[in-house]
Design a protein around this motif. Structure first.
Motif, mmCIF file in Angstrom:
data_model
loop_
_atom_site.group_PDB
_atom_site.id
_atom_site.type_symbol
_atom_site.label_atom_id
_atom_site.label_comp_id
_atom_site.label_asym_id
_atom_site.label_seq_id
_atom_site.Cartn_x
_atom_site.Cartn_y
_atom_site.Cartn_z
ATOM 1 N N THR A 97 0.840 -1.192 0.000
ATOM 2 C CA THR A 97 0.000 0.000 0.000
ATOM 3 C C THR A 97 0.879 1.248 0.000
ATOM 4 O O THR A 97 2.110 1.166 0.108
ATOM 5 N N ALA A 98 0.243 2.407 -0.057
ATOM 6 C CA ALA A 98 0.989 3.662 -0.036
ATOM 7 C C ALA A 98 1.755 3.850 1.266
ATOM 8 O O ALA A 98 2.780 4.542 1.312
ATOM 9 N N THR A 99 1.282 3.223 2.338
ATOM 10 C CA THR A 99 1.965 3.329 3.627
ATOM 11 C C THR A 99 3.003 2.234 3.841
ATOM 12 O O THR A 99 3.652 2.189 4.883
ATOM 13 N N GLY A 100 3.144 1.334 2.874
ATOM 14 C CA GLY A 100 4.155 0.294 2.969
ATOM 15 C C GLY A 100 3.678 -1.015 3.550
ATOM 16 O O GLY A 100 4.480 -1.938 3.743
ATOM 17 N N ALA A 101 2.379 -1.129 3.824
ATOM 18 C CA ALA A 101 1.841 -2.396 4.312
ATOM 19 C C ALA A 101 1.753 -3.399 3.165
ATOM 20 O O ALA A 101 1.541 -3.024 2.002
ATOM 21 N N VAL A 102 1.916 -4.672 3.486
ATOM 22 C CA VAL A 102 1.760 -5.722 2.482
ATOM 23 C C VAL A 102 0.291 -5.832 2.100
ATOM 24 O O VAL A 102 -0.582 -5.949 2.961
ATOM 25 N N ARG A 103 -0.002 -5.782 0.826
ATOM 26 C CA ARG A 103 -1.390 -5.896 0.365
ATOM 27 C C ARG A 103 -1.895 -7.325 0.519
ATOM 28 O O ARG A 103 -1.130 -8.283 0.459
ATOM 29 N N GLY A 104 -3.185 -7.435 0.684
ATOM 30 C CA GLY A 104 -3.804 -8.742 0.867
ATOM 31 C C GLY A 104 -4.061 -9.453 -0.437
ATOM 32 O O GLY A 104 -5.207 -9.804 -0.764
ATOM 33 N N ARG A 105 -3.005 -9.685 -1.188
ATOM 34 C CA ARG A 105 -3.118 -10.340 -2.492
ATOM 35 C C ARG A 105 -1.991 -11.348 -2.654
ATOM 36 O O ARG A 105 -0.905 -11.177 -2.096
ATOM 37 N N THR A 106 -2.228 -12.364 -3.429
ATOM 38 C CA THR A 106 -1.178 -13.312 -3.776
ATOM 39 C C THR A 106 -0.612 -12.942 -5.141
ATOM 40 O O THR A 106 -1.057 -11.979 -5.772
ATOM 41 N N ASN A 107 0.398 -13.680 -5.592
ATOM 42 C CA ASN A 107 0.942 -13.446 -6.926
ATOM 43 C C ASN A 107 1.533 -14.750 -7.450
ATOM 44 O O ASN A 107 1.587 -15.762 -6.741
ATOM 45 N N ASP A 108 1.971 -14.742 -8.686
ATOM 46 C CA ASP A 108 2.434 -15.977 -9.323
ATOM 47 C C ASP A 108 3.667 -16.553 -8.634
ATOM 48 O O ASP A 108 3.824 -17.778 -8.528
ATOM 49 N N LEU A 109 4.565 -15.682 -8.168
ATOM 50 C CA LEU A 109 5.764 -16.170 -7.485
ATOM 51 C C LEU A 109 5.405 -16.894 -6.192
ATOM 52 O O LEU A 109 5.992 -17.931 -5.865
ATOM 53 N N LEU A 110 4.434 -16.351 -5.451
ATOM 54 C CA LEU A 110 3.984 -17.023 -4.240
ATOM 55 C C LEU A 110 3.343 -18.362 -4.573
ATOM 56 O O LEU A 110 3.576 -19.361 -3.887
ATOM 57 N N ARG A 111 2.533 -18.381 -5.607
ATOM 58 C CA ARG A 111 1.868 -19.636 -5.987
ATOM 59 C C ARG A 111 2.902 -20.715 -6.311
ATOM 60 O O ARG A 111 2.745 -21.872 -5.930
ATOM 61 N N GLU A 112 3.949 -20.342 -7.013
ATOM 62 C CA GLU A 112 5.004 -21.303 -7.316
ATOM 63 C C GLU A 112 5.665 -21.807 -6.040
ATOM 64 O O GLU A 112 5.976 -22.993 -5.910
ATOM 65 N N GLU A 113 5.864 -20.909 -5.088
ATOM 66 C CA GLU A 113 6.517 -21.301 -3.837
ATOM 67 C C GLU A 113 5.622 -22.201 -3.000
ATOM 68 O O GLU A 113 6.111 -23.115 -2.318
ATOM 69 N N PHE A 114 4.316 -21.965 -3.035
ATOM 70 C CA PHE A 114 3.395 -22.818 -2.279
ATOM 71 C C PHE A 114 3.479 -24.272 -2.735
ATOM 72 O O PHE A 114 3.296 -25.194 -1.937
ATOM 73 N N GLU A 115 3.752 -24.473 -4.002
ATOM 74 C CA GLU A 115 3.842 -25.842 -4.531
ATOM 75 C C GLU A 115 5.032 -26.596 -3.949
ATOM 76 O O GLU A 115 5.021 -27.819 -3.873
ATOM 77 N N ARG A 116 6.060 -25.846 -3.524
ATOM 78 C CA ARG A 116 7.286 -26.470 -3.029
ATOM 79 C C ARG A 116 7.417 -26.431 -1.514
ATOM 80 O O ARG A 116 8.180 -27.206 -0.936
ATOM 81 N N ALA A 117 6.711 -25.522 -0.855
ATOM 82 C CA ALA A 117 6.931 -25.284 0.571
ATOM 83 C C ALA A 117 6.480 -26.470 1.419
ATOM 84 O O ALA A 117 5.423 -27.054 1.187
ATOM 85 N N ASP A 118 7.297 -26.798 2.429
ATOM 86 C CA ASP A 118 6.944 -27.823 3.404
ATOM 87 C C ASP A 118 6.312 -27.219 4.650
ATOM 88 O O ASP A 118 5.732 -27.941 5.464
ATOM 89 N N ALA A 119 6.424 -25.913 4.816
ATOM 90 C CA ALA A 119 5.776 -25.194 5.916
ATOM 91 C C ALA A 119 5.694 -23.728 5.526
ATOM 92 O O ALA A 119 6.563 -23.208 4.818
ATOM 93 N N VAL A 120 4.638 -23.059 6.002
ATOM 94 C CA VAL A 120 4.433 -21.641 5.710
ATOM 95 C C VAL A 120 4.191 -20.900 7.021
ATOM 96 O O VAL A 120 3.361 -21.328 7.839
#
Length: 290
Positions: A86-109
């Protein structure tokens, strides 16, 4: 499982051996840390380093895009994913393709270290819930924990594989009332959210089991200490420990690291980054390798 509170002792842990820390980095598990707003990227970094110090093999940290390059330089052992902010630097509540790729490999989040906007955290949990693998353990900390009561329907797929690490304020938020008795209340949280919960040296499971860590110093009440605890538990989950095993081991490692630092530095004044460095030594004392 203990039906009443049981002391969490070194002997119990030695007889509850962790999955092997040997083998390649892939064998030792992949962990994804999601957090790190612009003003607090250090929280995600501490959690990630703690995960590596307890033996996780691969680390990826997802943080606000404006600090992603700095985090990548500061933690060269990690892959880094930039997240929309966001404009204040908070992480937005959205996913993206890089995260989706990582979810396929992650053993813990691990979600939460360094998040700083409750509204965006609600959106983030809602967006991530259907993306994370169906059997991947999920640990919630900080703002991700505080907003959990608002998104229980969306996060229902995580029930039974969820780990929570609340402080007193977050415990009250999870319960919808003031904390009265920590032992009873941590059990109530675990039952309500079908989660293993670690808080103030107590570890509870949804079926009512409860362990109590006897050690731990006032110095653990310092900035970043909770991020280290979340990362340590997450790293053990990535190695293949069960939720209750990871929480018990991580809680003990965190507290005992504090004891070691209190003896060397003083009862207060040691830093969270020093807790990170002490974790492998405590593991070694228990006959485990990181």
């Amino acid at each position: 499982m203990p039906s009443r509170s049981e002391a969490l002792t070194p002997n119990i842990l030695r007889n509850w051996e962790l999955p092997s820390g040997a083998g390649s980095k892939n064998d030792r598990g992949r962990i994804l840390i999601i957090g790190g707003a612009r003003r607090s990227p250090g929280a995600a970094m501490l959690a990630g380093l703690a995960a590596l110090r307890v033996g996780a093999g691969r680390l990826t940290i997802a943080v606000a895009e404006s600090v992603a390059a700095q985090v990548a330089v500061a933690v060269p052992e990690s892959g880094v994913i930039p997240l929309e902010q966001t404009a204040t630097g908070a992480v937005r509540g959205r996913t993206n393709d890089l995260l989706r790729e990582e979810f396929e490999r992650a053993d813990a989040v691990v979600i939460g270290p360094g998040l700083d906007d409750a509204d965006e955290a609600r959106l983030l949990l809602t967006a991530l819930a259907p993306e994370i693998g169906a059997s991947t353990p999920v640990l919630l900390d900080a703002y991700a924990l505080g907003v959990l009561p608002d998104v229980t329907a969306a996060t229902a797929p995580w029930r039974g594989r969820l780990v929570l690490t609340p402080n007193d304020a977050e415990m009250a938020r999870l319960l919808g009332r003031d904390v009265d008795d920590r032992e009873d209340d941590i059990r109530a949280i675990s039952e309500q959210y079908a989660a293993v919960t670690s808080a103030f040296g107590l570890v509870a499971t949804p079926d009512g089991a409860l362990w109590q860590q006897g050690s731990g110093q006032a110095g653990l009440g310092t900035s970043g200490s909770g991020d280290v605890l979340a990362g340590a538990i997450g790293g053990l989950l990535a190695r293949g420990a069960t939720a209750e095993q990871a929480a018990c081991w991580g809680t003990h490692l965190h507290a005992t690291a504090g004891d070691r630092l209190a003896a060397r530095i003083g009862p207060t004044g040691f830093l969270a980054r020093e807790l990170v460095d002490a974790l492998p030594l405590v593991l070694a004392e228990l006959g485990q390798r990181a």
